[in-house]
Motif scaffolding. Sequence first.
Motif, PDB file in Angstrom:
ATOM      1  N   ASN A 415       0.778  -1.235   0.000  1.00 58.60           N
ATOM      2  CA  ASN A 415       0.000   0.000   0.000  1.00 58.60           C
ATOM      3  C   ASN A 415       0.811   1.288   0.000  1.00 58.60           C
ATOM      4  O   ASN A 415       0.258   2.359  -0.235  1.00 58.60           O
ATOM      5  CB  ASN A 415      -0.923   0.021   1.218  1.00 58.60           C
ATOM      6  CG  ASN A 415      -1.823  -1.195   1.274  1.00 58.60           C
ATOM      7  OD1 ASN A 415      -2.779  -1.312   0.528  1.00 58.60           O
ATOM      8  ND2 ASN A 415      -1.486  -2.132   2.156  1.00 58.60           N
ATOM      9  N   GLU A 418       1.559   5.732   4.441  1.00 57.18           N
ATOM     10  CA  GLU A 418       0.305   6.250   4.992  1.00 57.18           C
ATOM     11  C   GLU A 418       0.240   7.765   4.796  1.00 57.18           C
ATOM     12  O   GLU A 418       1.204   8.488   5.016  1.00 57.18           O
ATOM     13  CB  GLU A 418       0.189   5.917   6.473  1.00 57.18           C
ATOM     14  CG  GLU A 418      -1.129   6.359   7.084  1.00 57.18           C
ATOM     15  CD  GLU A 418      -1.315   5.951   8.535  1.00 57.18           C
ATOM     16  OE1 GLU A 418      -2.442   6.112   9.046  1.00 57.18           O
ATOM     17  OE2 GLU A 418      -0.337   5.464   9.142  1.00 57.18           O
ATOM     18  N   GLY A 419      -0.919   8.236   4.387  1.00 59.07           N
ATOM     19  CA  GLY A 419      -1.108   9.656   4.166  1.00 59.07           C
ATOM     20  C   GLY A 419      -0.680  10.127   2.800  1.00 59.07           C
ATOM     21  O   GLY A 419      -1.162  11.155   2.318  1.00 59.07           O
ATOM     22  N   LYS A 420       0.204   9.407   2.186  1.00 56.89           N
ATOM     23  CA  LYS A 420       0.650   9.758   0.833  1.00 56.89           C
ATOM     24  C   LYS A 420       0.017   8.839  -0.205  1.00 56.89           C
ATOM     25  O   LYS A 420      -0.464   9.283  -1.247  1.00 56.89           O
ATOM     26  CB  LYS A 420       2.171   9.693   0.737  1.00 56.89           C
ATOM     27  CG  LYS A 420       2.721  10.069  -0.635  1.00 56.89           C
ATOM     28  CD  LYS A 420       4.242  10.192  -0.623  1.00 56.89           C
ATOM     29  CE  LYS A 420       4.676  11.453   0.096  1.00 56.89           C
ATOM     30  NZ  LYS A 420       6.142  11.708  -0.038  1.00 56.89           N
ATOM     31  N   TRP A 422      -2.065   5.961   0.946  1.00 63.19           N
ATOM     32  CA  TRP A 422      -3.262   5.321   1.482  1.00 63.19           C
ATOM     33  C   TRP A 422      -3.715   6.014   2.752  1.00 63.19           C
ATOM     34  O   TRP A 422      -2.948   6.722   3.419  1.00 63.19           O
ATOM     35  CB  TRP A 422      -3.035   3.832   1.748  1.00 63.19           C
ATOM     36  CG  TRP A 422      -1.968   3.526   2.776  1.00 63.19           C
ATOM     37  CD1 TRP A 422      -0.637   3.361   2.553  1.00 63.19           C
ATOM     38  CD2 TRP A 422      -2.151   3.342   4.192  1.00 63.19           C
ATOM     39  NE1 TRP A 422       0.036   3.092   3.716  1.00 63.19           N
ATOM     40  CE2 TRP A 422      -0.874   3.074   4.741  1.00 63.19           C
ATOM     41  CE3 TRP A 422      -3.254   3.371   5.034  1.00 63.19           C
ATOM     42  CZ2 TRP A 422      -0.681   2.822   6.105  1.00 63.19           C
ATOM     43  CZ3 TRP A 422      -3.076   3.139   6.398  1.00 63.19           C
ATOM     44  CH2 TRP A 422      -1.798   2.862   6.917  1.00 63.19           C
ATOM     45  N   ASP A 423      -4.994   5.765   3.097  1.00 66.94           N
ATOM     46  CA  ASP A 423      -5.584   6.287   4.333  1.00 66.94           C
ATOM     47  C   ASP A 423      -6.439   5.187   4.941  1.00 66.94           C
ATOM     48  O   ASP A 423      -6.881   4.264   4.250  1.00 66.94           O
ATOM     49  CB  ASP A 423      -6.449   7.518   4.045  1.00 66.94           C
ATOM     50  CG  ASP A 423      -5.644   8.644   3.409  1.00 66.94           C
ATOM     51  OD1 ASP A 423      -4.860   9.274   4.133  1.00 66.94           O
ATOM     52  OD2 ASP A 423      -5.800   8.857   2.191  1.00 66.94           O
ATOM     53  N   LEU A 424      -6.683   5.311   6.242  1.00 66.92           N
ATOM     54  CA  LEU A 424      -7.574   4.378   6.924  1.00 66.92           C
ATOM     55  C   LEU A 424      -9.006   4.858   6.810  1.00 66.92           C
ATOM     56  O   LEU A 424      -9.299   6.042   7.020  1.00 66.92           O
ATOM     57  CB  LEU A 424      -7.199   4.244   8.399  1.00 66.92           C
ATOM     58  CG  LEU A 424      -6.048   3.313   8.777  1.00 66.92           C
ATOM     59  CD1 LEU A 424      -5.823   3.355  10.284  1.00 66.92           C
ATOM     60  CD2 LEU A 424      -6.316   1.884   8.328  1.00 66.92           C
ATOM     61  N   SER A 425      -9.904   3.949   6.475  1.00 66.72           N
ATOM     62  CA  SER A 425     -11.322   4.279   6.482  1.00 66.72           C
ATOM     63  C   SER A 425     -11.822   4.313   7.921  1.00 66.72           C
ATOM     64  O   SER A 425     -11.114   3.911   8.855  1.00 66.72           O
ATOM     65  CB  SER A 425     -12.113   3.240   5.684  1.00 66.72           C
ATOM     66  OG  SER A 425     -12.187   2.024   6.409  1.00 66.72           O
ATOM     67  N   LYS A 426     -13.044   4.758   8.115  1.00 65.85           N
ATOM     68  CA  LYS A 426     -13.599   4.804   9.466  1.00 65.85           C
ATOM     69  C   LYS A 426     -13.743   3.409  10.067  1.00 65.85           C
ATOM     70  O   LYS A 426     -13.806   3.250  11.292  1.00 65.85           O
ATOM     71  CB  LYS A 426     -14.958   5.510   9.447  1.00 65.85           C
ATOM     72  CG  LYS A 426     -16.023   4.804   8.614  1.00 65.85           C
ATOM     73  CD  LYS A 426     -17.336   5.577   8.641  1.00 65.85           C
ATOM     74  CE  LYS A 426     -18.405   4.850   7.816  1.00 65.85           C
ATOM     75  NZ  LYS A 426     -19.697   5.598   7.858  1.00 65.85           N
ATOM     76  N   VAL A 430      -7.568  -0.273   4.940  1.00 68.56           N
ATOM     77  CA  VAL A 430      -6.530   0.458   4.223  1.00 68.56           C
ATOM     78  C   VAL A 430      -7.030   0.721   2.803  1.00 68.56           C
ATOM     79  O   VAL A 430      -7.280  -0.222   2.042  1.00 68.56           O
ATOM     80  CB  VAL A 430      -5.213  -0.341   4.203  1.00 68.56           C
ATOM     81  CG1 VAL A 430      -4.178   0.358   3.342  1.00 68.56           C
ATOM     82  CG2 VAL A 430      -4.688  -0.527   5.624  1.00 68.56           C
ATOM     83  N   ASN A 433      -5.314   5.776  -2.294  1.00 67.06           N
ATOM     84  CA  ASN A 433      -5.805   6.984  -2.939  1.00 67.06           C
ATOM     85  C   ASN A 433      -5.302   7.029  -4.385  1.00 67.06           C
ATOM     86  O   ASN A 433      -4.708   6.064  -4.879  1.00 67.06           O
ATOM     87  CB  ASN A 433      -5.393   8.233  -2.143  1.00 67.06           C
ATOM     88  CG  ASN A 433      -3.881   8.297  -1.926  1.00 67.06           C
ATOM     89  OD1 ASN A 433      -3.103   7.849  -2.778  1.00 67.06           O
ATOM     90  ND2 ASN A 433      -3.473   8.850  -0.799  1.00 67.06           N
TER      91      ASN A 433
END
Length: 550
Positions: A415, A418-420, A422-426, A430, A433
């Motif tokens: 993935n 993180e933050g670049k 992919w992001d975590l859903s609520k 994973v 983006n």
Amino acid sequence: MAVQGFNRRTFLGAASATGLTLAAGGTLTACGSGAKANAGAEASAKLKLPAYVAANVPQPDLPGNAQGLDAGYLRYPKNLVQRSGAKPGDGEPITALTETFTTMPPAMRRNAYWQELNRRVGSEFRMTIVNGLGEESVYRSKFNALIAGGELPDLMWFPPNQGLKNIPQLLDAKFHDLTEYLSGDAVKEYPNLANIPSYAWQTAVVNGRIAGYAVPYGRMGQVYVANEDFWKPVGGLEFDSAQDFFEKAKDLLDTKRKKWVLEPAYVNHMMQFATWYGLQNKWQEKDGKLTYMYETDEYLAGLEFAIKCQKAELFYPDPNLRTTLEKMGGGFLGLHVQSFPGFLNDSAMYDWPEKVVVPFAAEKGMQPSWHYGYGSVGFTAINNKVPKKRVKTLLKVLDFLSAPMGTETRRFLDNGIEGKHWDLSKDGDVILNDKGNAEVLTTRQAINFFGNAPQSLYLPGKPDVTRGIHETEVELIKIAQADASTGFFSDTYAGKGQSSKTELEESVKDIIAGREPLSSFKSDILPKWRRTAGDAMRREYETAMAKGKK
């Protein structure tokens, strides 16, 4: 994500149960004399495969096992295992030849994921990536050109289905023998490599040596995939017999509304039908004698049933259909045959209700079957110009690339950052983006061909689908069969196995289509296959297996 596929369906199918035997079985191991081949097979049978030690990772939501059942995750695991110790690389560049079947990744200088991979490894990956999307021979041409030129990369991927020749001689001359590094307990120096199941390692054994790192791949073979909604008018996907299936399929056929039941892949469907009658997986041995699936009553029964379906117009009429998935998703087709990894990819990408039809008994009292795949997608060999002291470094790098689900390394490999990327859903999933799709997916596919983890099930945002797929795997394994020839060598198979198979299947298509009579299978087609390759393969496998038992 943990569903690790390779966007070209023909390649996905090649590593499945109805595809080609991998390295140890012969496709990659074209050899000179039969005596040499049999000697190699005897040595291979006595070789100690790498020990299997399951990875110490967080407990999955759904258990896996060493027989091929994939561990499943309903949400991305928490409390990931963090990597400790030095970076596996030595600061020197690592060159590799690999392939992709999707968009080429952005160049390293414009690819944050690739740059971060280099940083974490501690060496710069310099990959020569061949795009095989449009032409199967592209990789083979590049591979052969590098061999002829003598300038080989450090890591070279040996695919299972691209017609490479004289592989044992090439391995002897150009690549390290990895047996001393990986055989038995030696593999425990590389914990993630020890987590690769034995059935995958078996495909990397050539003439008594571990020729390379077995690139792990799901063991689930080809499956019969249905659109559940298509079948609701007849009560769903429960069938009491082949005749019950046939009657329900006829009820659903509606040519005026352009609805057909079966995609026009005659042989693929015929093979699925034959498993309802209990078709064996390729070669099976009894009392030292081998029989191939073409020679069985079950194969003929599947063929007869396919003819029946064709006469009833259940197959889509255009044999060159290129929009199978669109028609499946739109409810205009009821069933198609898919490799299991391809089915996983489609289940993650699409929202129409896909479900695997587990083989059922064609008639009361029969035992259906299902065919395992081989569990690898070829192997990665190490150039023998690499100094011996650096072999362990490269194995540590491959160990890094084999980090399993449940580790921080795997989350990064699949993935990115993180933050670049992919992001975590609520819900804790994973989610890649746009940058992740552009950089990670494209780069990762090229990497996965020469270094990957055993398959696991994780479909972001689809826990119920994941659970259903795992339940299907459990049922398939109950009736699964392996090919008895796996791990043994046939010189004839290497030279003629695939061409003879293709010729026979083209003739089978003619029979199903009504262009040739059914009687021609026994009178002409099967005898020709035996003369061309079948009987010679049988003799070579039987000899090799007998020597391996001594």
